[in-house]
Design a protein around this motif. Structure first.
Motif, mmCIF file in Angstrom:
data_model
loop_
_atom_site.group_PDB
_atom_site.id
_atom_site.type_symbol
_atom_site.label_atom_id
_atom_site.label_comp_id
_atom_site.label_asym_id
_atom_site.label_seq_id
_atom_site.Cartn_x
_atom_site.Cartn_y
_atom_site.Cartn_z
ATOM 1 N N CYS A 74 -2.326 5.982 -12.866
ATOM 2 C CA CYS A 74 -3.515 6.400 -13.611
ATOM 3 C C CYS A 74 -3.210 6.383 -15.102
ATOM 4 C CB CYS A 74 -3.881 7.830 -13.213
ATOM 5 S SG CYS A 74 -5.477 7.971 -12.463
ATOM 6 N N HIS A 120 -14.328 5.561 -6.078
ATOM 7 C CA HIS A 120 -14.648 6.403 -4.932
ATOM 8 C C HIS A 120 -14.190 7.848 -5.046
ATOM 9 C CE1 HIS A 120 -16.525 3.826 -1.900
ATOM 10 N NE2 HIS A 120 -15.982 2.857 -2.617
ATOM 11 N N HIS A 178 1.103 -5.826 -11.347
ATOM 12 C CA HIS A 178 0.546 -6.371 -10.105
ATOM 13 C C HIS A 178 -0.977 -6.334 -10.135
ATOM 14 C CE1 HIS A 178 0.036 -7.402 -5.985
ATOM 15 N NE2 HIS A 178 1.303 -7.259 -5.687
ATOM 16 N N PRO A 179 -1.619 -7.505 -10.099
ATOM 17 C CA PRO A 179 -3.080 -7.571 -10.191
ATOM 18 C C PRO A 179 -3.768 -6.799 -9.071
ATOM 19 C CG PRO A 179 -2.101 -9.784 -10.049
ATOM 20 C CD PRO A 179 -0.992 -8.827 -9.892
ATOM 21 N N ALA A 180 -3.208 -6.869 -7.854
ATOM 22 C CA ALA A 180 -3.847 -6.170 -6.740
ATOM 23 C C ALA A 180 -3.807 -4.660 -6.961
ATOM 24 C CB ALA A 180 -3.169 -6.534 -5.424
ATOM 25 N N VAL A 211 -10.884 0.549 -7.182
ATOM 26 C CA VAL A 211 -11.606 1.008 -5.998
ATOM 27 C C VAL A 211 -11.446 2.525 -5.853
ATOM 28 C CG1 VAL A 211 -11.695 0.948 -3.487
ATOM 29 C CG2 VAL A 211 -11.406 -1.181 -4.766
ATOM 30 N N LEU A 212 -10.221 2.996 -5.997
ATOM 31 C CA LEU A 212 -9.968 4.433 -5.860
ATOM 32 C C LEU A 212 -10.725 5.222 -6.914
ATOM 33 C CD1 LEU A 212 -6.130 4.507 -5.139
ATOM 34 C CD2 LEU A 212 -8.022 4.664 -3.509
ATOM 35 N N GLN A 264 -6.674 -3.674 -9.031
ATOM 36 C CA GLN A 264 -7.926 -3.703 -8.259
ATOM 37 C C GLN A 264 -8.045 -2.512 -7.319
ATOM 38 O OE1 GLN A 264 -7.247 -8.056 -7.085
ATOM 39 N NE2 GLN A 264 -9.466 -7.939 -7.336
ATOM 40 N N VAL A 265 -6.934 -2.166 -6.670
ATOM 41 C CA VAL A 265 -6.961 -0.997 -5.780
ATOM 42 C C VAL A 265 -7.252 0.265 -6.585
ATOM 43 C CG1 VAL A 265 -5.592 0.482 -4.273
ATOM 44 C CG2 VAL A 265 -5.468 -1.993 -4.010
ATOM 45 N N LEU A 297 0.830 -1.213 0.000
ATOM 46 C CA LEU A 297 0.000 0.000 0.000
ATOM 47 C C LEU A 297 0.862 1.259 0.000
ATOM 48 C CD1 LEU A 297 -3.085 -0.470 2.336
ATOM 49 C CD2 LEU A 297 -2.951 -0.531 -0.148
#
Lengths: 104, 104
Positions: free
Chosen positions: A32, A96, A83-85, A92-93, A88-89, A19
Motif C-alpha cells: 500500500c 473492494h 510486478h505488474p500483476a 482490485v483490493l 493490478q491485484v 498470491l
DNA sequence: TTTTCAATTTCGATATTTATGATATGATCG
DNA sequence: CGATCATATCATAAATATCGAAATTGAAAA
C-alpha cells in the motif's frame, strides 16, 4: 476428460505462490505504501509501525517472489514495486476493501 | 505521521484474509473450473483429480470466505462463484500466468 | 423405513508461516 | 582504521494450514 486441465496445475502452482506472496496484512500494508511511491526501509517502518526484523523478512519474501525490487541510495535501501500483476491485484483490493473515493 | 495509515490495518486484515482464501493451487484449480460455470462436487473432483475430503475442505474454506456459494440440486451440491473481486483477481492471474489467448 | 449415494466433518500427523531476539553485514563518516 | 547507522540473516518457538483415513450426515430411491 483428463485433458481438460492439462498444464493447468503447473500454472496454478505459480499463481498460488504469487498470491501467497501478497496474502499477509503486513505485506499488503507495505505494498500500500509502495503503491504511492518507492520508499526506504526506515520510512516503511515508520509508516507501518512494524518491527525492523519483520519488515526485512517481509521485504525479502516480496523480493524473492519478484513483486518488488531494491536499489541502494547512499546508505539506505529503496524498495519499489516491479510486478505488474501485483499492481493490478492491489487495484482490485483497493476497489473492494477501501471503497472507491478514499484518500487513505 | 501516525495517521497516514489510519484505518488501513483493519482493511489490510480483511484483504489479506480474502487473498489467503485464494492462495492455494488446489483452490485456484477449483476456481478455474467454476469460472467456466457452476459445478457439482463430483464433477469438480473428476476434473481436478483431487481427493473428496480435500475438495470438501477447500470448498468449505472458499465458502467461509464468501468467495463461492452452494445450491442443492436433487442429491448433489452445486457450487458457483459469488465474489466479484475473486473474478477480477482470477482475470489478472489468467492474463499473467496463462497467457492471453489460451483455451484452457 | 431401510438402503444408498453425495458430500461433509472430525482427527491426527506433517509442513508452512509468522514473530521475535540476537547476531552479522556492509557502506559511510570521522 | 574504528565507530556507527541502515538493514539483513540466523535461530527458534508459536500459530496456522494441509492432507488422508475413517466415521457421519442428510436427501432421496427402493
Amino acid at each position: 476428460m483428463t485433458a481438460v486441465f492439462d498444464g493447468l496445475p503447473a500454472r496454478a502452482d505459480q499463481a498460488a505462490a504469487f498470491l501467497k506472496g501478497l496474502a499477509s496484512p503486513h505485506r499488503l500494508l507495505i505494498l500500500c505504501a509502495l503503491a504511492q511511491g518507492e520508499r526506504n526501509v526506515s520510512t516503511l517502518i515508520a509508516e507501518t509501525g512494524m518491527a525492523p526484523t519483520s519488515m526485512s523478512q517481509h521485504l525479502a519474501k516480496l523480493k524473492d517472489e519478484g513483486v518488488i525490487d531494491v536499489r541502494r541510495d547512499h546508505r539506505t535501501l529503496t524498495y519499489f514495486i516491479v510486478h505488474p500483476a501485483a499492481v493490478q491485484v492491489m487495484d482490485v483490493l483497493h476497489a473492494h476493501f477501501c471503497g472507491s473515493l478514499q484518500a487513505d
